[in-house]
Enzyme design. Structure first.
Site, short mmCIF file in Angstrom:
data_model
loop_
_atom_site.label_atom_id
_atom_site.label_comp_id
_atom_site.label_asym_id
_atom_site.label_seq_id
_atom_site.Cartn_x
_atom_site.Cartn_y
_atom_site.Cartn_z
N ASP A 163 20.35 27.43 -26.78
CA ASP A 163 19.10 28.39 -26.50
C ASP A 163 19.29 27.74 -25.20
OD1 ASP A 163 18.48 29.70 -28.60
OD2 ASP A 163 17.38 27.88 -29.23
N ASP A 180 12.48 29.38 -30.60
CA ASP A 180 13.67 29.66 -31.30
C ASP A 180 13.44 29.74 -33.09
OD1 ASP A 180 16.42 30.33 -31.48
OD2 ASP A 180 16.39 28.04 -32.92
N CYS A 219 1.07 -0.97 0.04
CA CYS A 219 -0.37 0.36 -0.14
C CYS A 219 0.72 1.43 -0.04
CB CYS A 219 -0.78 -0.29 0.99
SG CYS A 219 0.24 0.14 2.63
#
Length: 737
Positions: free
Chosen positions: A630, A430, A18
């Site tokens: 980037d 971009d 559980c």
């Protein structure tokens, strides 16, 4: 200070029953010296551990977990990846047998308990049928509860063992000593049917849960199944031999026949064909392969035949990288899960406290039937409480959502980014390779006075540059006479410079020439203006004194970009395009792509600043780029998305990777995020509501109002149903568009 090594590994965990177990495993591992982070995925039955190998090893982790009453599977050989699955199958088969046996033995107990109580020796018959259900078929609950008790903890098995054990012992006492109650004017009831049916229901619930959990990881199974087991290797003397894929080494030449799966990543050396890469990229159109083309493990060759050199094998292939990413992402936690974890950790002790309180209150306020009703309330509260539904609510939805993304060519790094994507209101794109195809071509190259030497200098300068536009120039010029370039420098956002025979030459944009105060001939100036108006990227080549040539480079806009921008617009998401290009070129491309907002002549470091500015205005920003130049902007954005065929750097930097470079995958990823988060919230709502309503009703809160007391058997069925309903709701995600 020495660098701390960080190993990140995912281990299958055994014996968890559980969400409370998951919380305990996490807590035990997190306490160990050298463990930086431990995250348990209860739905996948795995734990991802980040640790310092100098301080702790997987073997120590395993022994620590075994001491806590669980177990870890540590992969030690090539067959090990199959071991968790084999164990899972064995567990499922055993669970199925136990469930079937428990149901078959419980049926006569229920029939007698409900309809044939006046049958001679009814209690004894029920006792005989229910005993094997409890102590044989349901023995796992008692063994696990005892194991937890020895380690000073409690879990779902503790609740089941306590409730069914108390009901069984109470029934045994009433059967053998009925006069104890009869002398007090109380009829002695037996609850053998309740205890056996509860075991049967909970076993059935776990069986359904296991099956459903198996379905949630189907994406991983599909990905693993993409790699063939054997390959055809070409030996140095030209012979073809069939070998297992694990024996392939870097540099081997492999033969791929029509219809075969490609085994490892590599480069085509001979022949040509079309390859179906949809299983990795989500793109249905086959890709043409010829010498020097890259091929990837898991993709399917079509009609042609070719040979290729193995570049990446084993765990280094893109397919292995994707599988690893998906596994880690499916095991990660969404921020919403933190609250659930805190609740799960204290859930079982709290429920035991509530059950005991209900029993005491019944005894105090009902002197006649209080003990019997109190005992029933105690049993029912212990049974109906279900941390499993809470524990499964988030991970099952995340596993299905991330798996569905992987099948569509959208790699999601973690659950947090899946939750963030839903909030995105601004997408920054971009230009090169994102909005455009990223394959720039030189359309014009006008010289002031063309000489072979000048052409060779431009060729050599551009060859030393890493910019994608430089590649286009090199390709256009072809091979030139080699020249020696000294003092080569890359001028970020402007271009490049280098010295040949004592003269400095420049190649780059107009800004570079203006900064160097280089004169431009009117004829070249006119040509440069024309190329700019045509929306082309203009590059200049110059010596220290004057411009020598001007070129126009164009990069086609992807058809998918136009569709994607329109889709984002419909979703209420604003798009921005950032580019280092001049204003005119940027404006033309933005207009063609349907992008309303753009920013031209942006340097790489300025992209991050622009994103920060949008964030300060209150926007949730997603940045889409190639993941390398980037990187600063991607790191600044709330959600970073890398485009391309999944380069290693792009995958490491970005929170999401779109393998196919198709921009329409971005609105698709955002929709997937919305659906997944909605499913998580639905799951958590029902799990909380179930417990908030079920526990007071089980305790007997309705009895003073209308005399209703919840039957423990119904409580057992409801508990099983709650877990199954949560997993089933998560599986619905698979079929949503």
């Amino acid at each position: 200070m020495p660098d701390i090594k960080r190993n990140k590994q995912t281990f299958p965990v055994l014996e968890m029953s559980c969400a409370a177990c998951a919380a305990r495993v996490e807590k035990v591992l997190a306490k160990q010296e050298g463990v930086m982070e431990a995250t348990v995925n209860y739905a996948a039955a795995t734990v991802t551990v980040t640790y310092d190998p100098a301080l702790i090893t997987p073997e120590i982790l395993r022994s620590v977990i075994q001491e806590a009453g669980y177990d870890l599977i540590i992969e030690t050989d090539e067959q090990a990846p199959d071991e968790p699955e084999q164990r899972q199958e064995k567990k499922f088969r055993m669970l199925k047998q136990r469930t079937t046996g428990a149901i078959l033995l419980s049926v006569p107990v229920v029939m007698i308990g409900m309809f044939f109580m006046d049958l001679p020796y009814a209690n004894e018959i029920m006792w005989i049928f229910s005993t094997p259900v409890i102590f044989w078929l349901g023995s796992g609950f008692y063994l696990n509860a005892w194991k937890q008790l020895r380690h000073g903890s409690a879990n779902m098995d503790t609740l089941v063992a306590l409730s069914t054990g108390i009901a069984y012992l109470f029934s045994l006492f009433n059967m053998f000593f009925p006069h104890f109650w009869l002398s007090r004017g109380i009829h002695p009831h037996v609850y053998f049917e309740a205890s056996s049916v509860i075991i049967a229901f909970i076993l059935l619930g776990r069986l359904l849960e296991e099956r459903a959990k198996g379905n949630t990881s189907s994406a991983i199974k599909k990905l693993i199944g993409l790699q063939p087991e054997t390959v055809t290797r070409i030996t140095p003397d030209g012979e073809a031999e069939n070998i297992p894929v694990r024996q392939v080494r870097q540099g081997d030449i492999l033969l791929v026949k029509p219809g075969e799966k490609i085994a490892v990543d590599g480069t085509v050396t001979e022949g040509s064909s079309y390859v179906n890469e949809s299983m990795l990229s989500g793109e249905p159109v086959p890709v043409r392969k010829h010498p020097e083309s890259m091929v990837f493990a898991g993709t399917i060759n079509q009609k042609g035949s070719f040979r290729f050199r193995a570049d990446k094998v084993g765990s280094d292939t893109m397919l292995s990288h994707i599988i690893r990413m998906v596994q880690e992402a499916q095991g990660s936690k969404a921020p919403v899960q933190q609250l659930v974890d805190k609740i799960a950790a204290i859930f079982v002790p709290t429920i035991m406290g509530i059950a005991l309180l209900a029993f005491v209150l019944w005894v105090i306020f009902d002197p006649v039937n209080g003990f019997t009703h109190g005992l029933l309330a105690l049993v029912t509260v212990l049974i109906i409480a279900c941390p499993c539904a809470l524990g499964l609510a988030t991970p099952t939805a995340i596993m299905v959502g991330i798996g569905k993304g992987a099948e569509k060519g959208i790699l999601i790094k973690d659950a947090e980014s899946l939750e963030i994507a839903k909030k995105t209101d601004t997408v920054v794109l971009d230009k090169t390779g994102t909005v455009t195809e990223g394959k720039p071509e030189v359309t014009d190259l006008i010289w002031l006075k063309k000489t072979e030497e000048q052409q060779a200098i431009l060729y050599q300068l551009e060859k030393l540059s890493e910019h994608p536009l430089a590649e286009a120039v090199v390709h256009h010029l072809g091979n030139s006479t080699p020249v020696q370039v000294h003092e080569f420098y890359s001028l970020t956002g402007r271009g490049i410079k280098g010295t040949v025979k004592g003269i400095t030459y420049f190649a780059g944009n107009r800004k570079l020439l203006d900064e160097q105060q280089i004169s431009i001939d009117p004829q070249l100036e006119t040509e440069g203006n024309r190329l700019t108006q045509e929306g082309k990227t203009v590059i200049w080549f110059a010596s220290q004194q004057q411009a020598l040539a001007v070129g126009g480079i164009t990069d086609k806009i992807k058809e998918s970009s136009i569709r994607a921008i329109a889709e984002l617009e419909v979703m209420g998401i604003r798009s921005y395009m950032l580019t280092g290009d001049n204003e005119t070129t940027a404006g033309q491309i933005a207009q063609q792509a349907g992008i309303a907002h753009y920013k031209a002549e942006v340097l790489p470091q300025e992209k991050a600043a622009f994103i920060k500015q949008l964030q300060t205005e209150g926007h949730q920003v997603a940045m889409v780029g190639d993941g390398i130049n980037d990187s600063a902007a991607l790191a600044q954005a709330d959600l970073s998305i890398a485009m391309g065929k999944g380069s290693d750097i792009a995958m490491d930097v970005a929170k999401m990777t779109i393998i196919s470079s198709d921009l329409t995958k971005i609105p698709e990823a955002i929709r997937l995020s919305v659906q997944t988060v909605r499913t998580i919230r639905q799951n958590l709502f029902w799990a909380f509501i179930y417990n908030l309503i079920g526990i007071p009703v089980a305790a007997g809160i309705l009895y003073p109002v209308n005399g209703f007391l919840l039957n423990p058997m119904i409580a057992g069925a409801a508990m099983a149903l709650s877990s199954v309903s949560v997993v089933s709701n998560s599986l619905r995600l698979k079929y949503k568009k």
